[in-house]
Design a protein around this motif. Structure first.
Motif, PDB file in Angstrom:
ATOM      1  N   ASP A   1       0.849  -1.196   0.000  1.00  0.00           N
ATOM      2  CA  ASP A   1       0.000   0.000   0.000  1.00  0.00           C
ATOM      3  C   ASP A   1       0.878   1.237   0.000  1.00  0.00           C
ATOM      4  OD1 ASP A   1      -2.980  -0.741   0.471  1.00  0.00           O
ATOM      5  OD2 ASP A   1      -1.911  -2.005   1.905  1.00  0.00           O
ATOM      6  N   GLY A   2       0.420   2.243  -0.721  1.00  0.00           N
ATOM      7  CA  GLY A   2       1.125   3.514  -0.698  1.00  0.00           C
ATOM      8  C   GLY A   2       0.969   4.198   0.651  1.00  0.00           C
ATOM      9  N   ARG A   3       2.014   4.812   1.127  1.00  0.00           N
ATOM     10  CA  ARG A   3       1.989   5.557   2.391  1.00  0.00           C
ATOM     11  C   ARG A   3       1.985   7.051   2.084  1.00  0.00           C
ATOM     12  NH1 ARG A   3       5.930   5.578   5.620  1.00  0.00           N
ATOM     13  NH2 ARG A   3       4.755   5.583   7.568  1.00  0.00           N
ATOM     14  N   GLY A   4       0.955   7.723   2.623  1.00  0.00           N
ATOM     15  CA  GLY A   4       0.862   9.163   2.401  1.00  0.00           C
ATOM     16  C   GLY A   4       0.592   9.523   0.950  1.00  0.00           C
ATOM     17  N   PHE A   5      -0.173   8.682   0.240  1.00  0.00           N
ATOM     18  CA  PHE A   5      -0.358   8.941  -1.189  1.00  0.00           C
ATOM     19  C   PHE A   5      -1.369  10.039  -1.499  1.00  0.00           C
ATOM     20  CE2 PHE A   5       1.449   6.423  -4.787  1.00  0.00           C
ATOM     21  CZ  PHE A   5       2.613   6.079  -4.124  1.00  0.00           C
ATOM     22  N   HIS A   6      -2.161  10.424  -0.510  1.00  0.00           N
ATOM     23  CA  HIS A   6      -3.051  11.563  -0.758  1.00  0.00           C
ATOM     24  C   HIS A   6      -2.210  12.815  -0.999  1.00  0.00           C
ATOM     25  CE1 HIS A   6      -6.677  14.045  -0.519  1.00  0.00           C
ATOM     26  NE2 HIS A   6      -5.972  14.885   0.244  1.00  0.00           N
ATOM     27  N   GLY A   7      -1.254  13.047  -0.099  1.00  0.00           N
ATOM     28  CA  GLY A   7      -0.362  14.194  -0.270  1.00  0.00           C
ATOM     29  C   GLY A   7       0.554  14.035  -1.466  1.00  0.00           C
ATOM     30  N   PHE A   8       1.010  12.794  -1.714  1.00  0.00           N
ATOM     31  CA  PHE A   8       1.878  12.516  -2.864  1.00  0.00           C
ATOM     32  C   PHE A   8       1.152  12.851  -4.170  1.00  0.00           C
ATOM     33  CE2 PHE A   8       3.641   9.695  -6.125  1.00  0.00           C
ATOM     34  CZ  PHE A   8       5.011   9.902  -5.965  1.00  0.00           C
ATOM     35  N   SER A   9      -0.124  12.480  -4.246  1.00  0.00           N
ATOM     36  CA  SER A   9      -0.918  12.753  -5.448  1.00  0.00           C
ATOM     37  C   SER A   9      -1.099  14.244  -5.666  1.00  0.00           C
ATOM     38  CB  SER A   9      -2.293  12.068  -5.345  1.00  0.00           C
ATOM     39  OG  SER A   9      -2.149  10.670  -5.271  1.00  0.00           O
ATOM     40  N   ASP A  10      -1.380  14.965  -4.575  1.00  0.00           N
ATOM     41  CA  ASP A  10      -1.559  16.416  -4.691  1.00  0.00           C
ATOM     42  C   ASP A  10      -0.260  17.097  -5.130  1.00  0.00           C
ATOM     43  OD1 ASP A  10      -4.186  16.199  -3.922  1.00  0.00           O
ATOM     44  OD2 ASP A  10      -3.823  16.742  -1.824  1.00  0.00           O
ATOM     45  N   ARG A  11       0.847  16.676  -4.535  1.00  0.00           N
ATOM     46  CA  ARG A  11       2.142  17.307  -4.843  1.00  0.00           C
ATOM     47  C   ARG A  11       2.526  17.096  -6.306  1.00  0.00           C
ATOM     48  NH1 ARG A  11       6.701  18.386  -1.590  1.00  0.00           N
ATOM     49  NH2 ARG A  11       8.222  19.518  -2.863  1.00  0.00           N
ATOM     50  N   HIS A  12       2.103  15.973  -6.876  1.00  0.00           N
ATOM     51  CA  HIS A  12       2.470  15.663  -8.262  1.00  0.00           C
ATOM     52  C   HIS A  12       1.327  15.903  -9.242  1.00  0.00           C
ATOM     53  CE1 HIS A  12       5.610  13.557  -5.942  1.00  0.00           C
ATOM     54  NE2 HIS A  12       6.368  13.865  -6.974  1.00  0.00           N
ATOM     55  N   HIS A  13       0.313  16.612  -8.777  1.00  0.00           N
ATOM     56  CA  HIS A  13      -0.781  17.084  -9.641  1.00  0.00           C
ATOM     57  C   HIS A  13      -1.454  15.933 -10.398  1.00  0.00           C
ATOM     58  CE1 HIS A  13       2.278  20.394  -9.378  1.00  0.00           C
ATOM     59  NE2 HIS A  13       1.221  20.989  -8.851  1.00  0.00           N
TER      60      HIS A  13
ATOM     61  N   TYR B   1       9.672  13.919  -4.668  1.00  0.00           N
ATOM     62  CA  TYR B   1      10.297  13.210  -3.550  1.00  0.00           C
ATOM     63  C   TYR B   1       9.955  11.726  -3.674  1.00  0.00           C
ATOM     64  CZ  TYR B   1       5.629  13.494  -1.324  1.00  0.00           C
ATOM     65  OH  TYR B   1       4.283  13.410  -1.044  1.00  0.00           O
ATOM     66  N   PRO B   2      10.716  10.842  -3.024  1.00  0.00           N
ATOM     67  CA  PRO B   2      10.518   9.407  -3.210  1.00  0.00           C
ATOM     68  C   PRO B   2       9.175   8.933  -2.663  1.00  0.00           C
ATOM     69  CG  PRO B   2      12.672   9.860  -2.248  1.00  0.00           C
ATOM     70  CD  PRO B   2      11.886  11.133  -2.173  1.00  0.00           C
ATOM     71  N   PRO B   3       8.473   8.087  -3.410  1.00  0.00           N
ATOM     72  CA  PRO B   3       7.247   7.481  -2.900  1.00  0.00           C
ATOM     73  C   PRO B   3       7.590   6.412  -1.868  1.00  0.00           C
ATOM     74  CG  PRO B   3       7.798   6.517  -4.996  1.00  0.00           C
ATOM     75  CD  PRO B   3       8.792   7.614  -4.765  1.00  0.00           C
ATOM     76  N   SER B   4       6.626   6.080  -1.036  1.00  0.00           N
ATOM     77  CA  SER B   4       6.853   5.069   0.002  1.00  0.00           C
ATOM     78  C   SER B   4       5.692   4.078   0.012  1.00  0.00           C
ATOM     79  CB  SER B   4       6.981   5.744   1.367  1.00  0.00           C
ATOM     80  OG  SER B   4       7.117   4.788   2.394  1.00  0.00           O
ATOM     81  N   PHE B   5       6.016   2.798   0.127  1.00  0.00           N
ATOM     82  CA  PHE B   5       5.014   1.737   0.207  1.00  0.00           C
ATOM     83  C   PHE B   5       5.319   0.841   1.406  1.00  0.00           C
ATOM     84  CE2 PHE B   5       5.285   2.946  -4.230  1.00  0.00           C
ATOM     85  CZ  PHE B   5       3.959   2.971  -4.671  1.00  0.00           C
ATOM     86  N   ASP B   6       4.263   0.339   2.047  1.00  0.00           N
ATOM     87  CA  ASP B   6       4.469  -0.679   3.077  1.00  0.00           C
ATOM     88  C   ASP B   6       3.971  -2.012   2.540  1.00  0.00           C
ATOM     89  OD1 ASP B   6       1.641  -0.987   3.523  1.00  0.00           O
ATOM     90  OD2 ASP B   6       1.671   0.677   4.934  1.00  0.00           O
ATOM     91  N   ALA B   7       4.293  -3.101   3.246  1.00  0.00           N
ATOM     92  CA  ALA B   7       3.911  -4.431   2.769  1.00  0.00           C
ATOM     93  C   ALA B   7       3.656  -5.356   3.949  1.00  0.00           C
ATOM     94  CB  ALA B   7       5.011  -5.011   1.884  1.00  0.00           C
ATOM     95  N   ARG B   8       2.770  -6.332   3.712  1.00  0.00           N
ATOM     96  CA  ARG B   8       2.520  -7.366   4.714  1.00  0.00           C
ATOM     97  C   ARG B   8       2.283  -8.681   3.994  1.00  0.00           C
ATOM     98  NH1 ARG B   8      -2.682  -3.960   5.496  1.00  0.00           N
ATOM     99  NH2 ARG B   8      -1.212  -2.700   4.290  1.00  0.00           N
ATOM    100  N   CYS B   9       2.593  -9.782   4.670  1.00  0.00           N
ATOM    101  CA  CYS B   9       2.308 -11.125   4.160  1.00  0.00           C
ATOM    102  C   CYS B   9       1.158 -11.719   4.954  1.00  0.00           C
ATOM    103  CB  CYS B   9       3.525 -12.036   4.308  1.00  0.00           C
ATOM    104  SG  CYS B   9       4.892 -11.680   3.208  1.00  0.00           S
ATOM    105  N   VAL B  10       0.198 -12.302   4.247  1.00  0.00           N
ATOM    106  CA  VAL B  10      -0.915 -12.994   4.903  1.00  0.00           C
ATOM    107  C   VAL B  10      -1.076 -14.357   4.247  1.00  0.00           C
ATOM    108  CG1 VAL B  10      -3.363 -12.921   5.499  1.00  0.00           C
ATOM    109  CG2 VAL B  10      -2.066 -10.781   5.329  1.00  0.00           C
ATOM    110  N   CYS B  11      -1.299 -15.394   5.069  1.00  0.00           N
ATOM    111  CA  CYS B  11      -1.512 -16.750   4.558  1.00  0.00           C
ATOM    112  C   CYS B  11      -3.007 -17.045   4.495  1.00  0.00           C
ATOM    113  CB  CYS B  11      -0.834 -17.778   5.458  1.00  0.00           C
ATOM    114  SG  CYS B  11       0.952 -17.715   5.402  1.00  0.00           S
ATOM    115  N   TYR B  12      -3.451 -17.614   3.386  1.00  0.00           N
ATOM    116  CA  TYR B  12      -4.837 -18.028   3.226  1.00  0.00           C
ATOM    117  C   TYR B  12      -4.857 -19.538   2.992  1.00  0.00           C
ATOM    118  CZ  TYR B  12      -5.756 -13.065   3.020  1.00  0.00           C
ATOM    119  OH  TYR B  12      -5.832 -11.732   3.338  1.00  0.00           O
ATOM    120  N   PRO B  13      -5.538 -20.296   3.855  1.00  0.00           N
ATOM    121  CA  PRO B  13      -5.397 -21.750   3.858  1.00  0.00           C
ATOM    122  C   PRO B  13      -6.157 -22.508   2.773  1.00  0.00           C
ATOM    123  CG  PRO B  13      -6.892 -21.055   5.598  1.00  0.00           C
ATOM    124  CD  PRO B  13      -6.328 -19.804   5.001  1.00  0.00           C
TER     125      PRO B  13
END
Length: 259
Positions: free
Chosen positions: A29-41, A123-135
């Protein structure tokens, strides 16, 4: 190899091995992408350039990671599905998530100028990540259906919201008008007040992007002759399809067979 007296610090590393024989989904997921989108029009509610950049970055991740059998993206998020019997990094959660999110982010930055040539990266974009197992296969399907339904709901709301704002009203007024409205009512507002037929909006906006490996004929250099030859390879291919209905899975039995 001799061990140093400092090697004891390794005992503080925690085991984070994911459950065996389960589908692994890495969602970024993008982190802070609302502001990132505004800054880059970026265009609201959807900037096709930015969405295609997301798709390109995800496609690059799949090229580098053969264990990924399917990827699904919408807005500033992407989900990567690894096959059940994947032994990538011995199924260590931190290694899998950090590798995929770094691959994605680096490709996002690398290809930025290709898709947004007139909008320098501020400025550099930032993303976070998580792993989830589905059985089970059904739970994996339900997860992907959840993300695609989320795409539809969010896009419907945002399309109407920004039509109202671009029509000259404030964001607060738009929120108040849409509060409690049904999907049918939102579509009626779009069509009657702004002349927009939601059914004709781009499928990528409404359904998100699905990346699958498809047999594709490509030109490669022969190791024997050094000359170009045509070969069939499984290439990550982007489409905008419905994953919720059974038809998608019936037509592609090999996906859930990717054990």
């Amino acid at each position: 190899m001799a061990k140093s007296k400092y090697e004891y610090v390794k005992q503080f590393e925690l085991e984070d091995t994911l459950l065996p024989s389960t589908w692994i989904v890495v969602r970024i997921d993008g982190r802070g992408f609302h502001g990132f989108s505004d800054r880059h029009h970026l265009t609201k509610p959807n900037d096709i350039r930015a969405l295609e950049l997301m798709n390109k970055a995800a496609e690059s991740v799949m090229f580098k990671t053969p264990d990924i059998v399917l990827a699904y993206g919408q807005s500033d998020e992407y989900s990567f599905v690894l096959r059940k019997n994947s032994r990538l990094f011995e199924r260590r959660s931190s290694k899998i998530s950090s590798t995929i999110v770094s691959l994605f982010t680096s490709n996002y930055v690398w290809h930025w100028s290709q898709f947004l040539p007139d909008e320098p990266l501020q400025y550099p974009p930032s993303f976070d990540a998580r792993c989830v197992c589905y059985p089970s296969d059904q739970i994996l399907r339900d997860y992907l259906a959840w993300r695609q339904v989320d795409c539809h709901i969010n896009n419907m709301y945002n399309t109407v919201f920004w039509a109202i704002v671009h029509g000259g009203r404030s964001e607060t007024e738009a929120e108040n008008e849409l509060r409690g409205t049904s999907s049918a009512q939102k579509q009626e507002i779009l069509f009657s007040q702004y002349g927009i037929n939601y059914a004709k909006e781009p499928e990528m906006f409404k359904k998100g992007s699905v990346i699958l490996r498809q047999p594709t004929t490509v030109s490669v250099v022969s190791e024997k002759t050094g000359q170009p030859v045509m070969r069939e390879k499984m290439i990550p291919t982007i489409s905008f399809v419905d994953m919720i209905k059974d038809e998608f899975w019936i037509q592609r039995p090999y996906l859930l067979g990717s054990t």
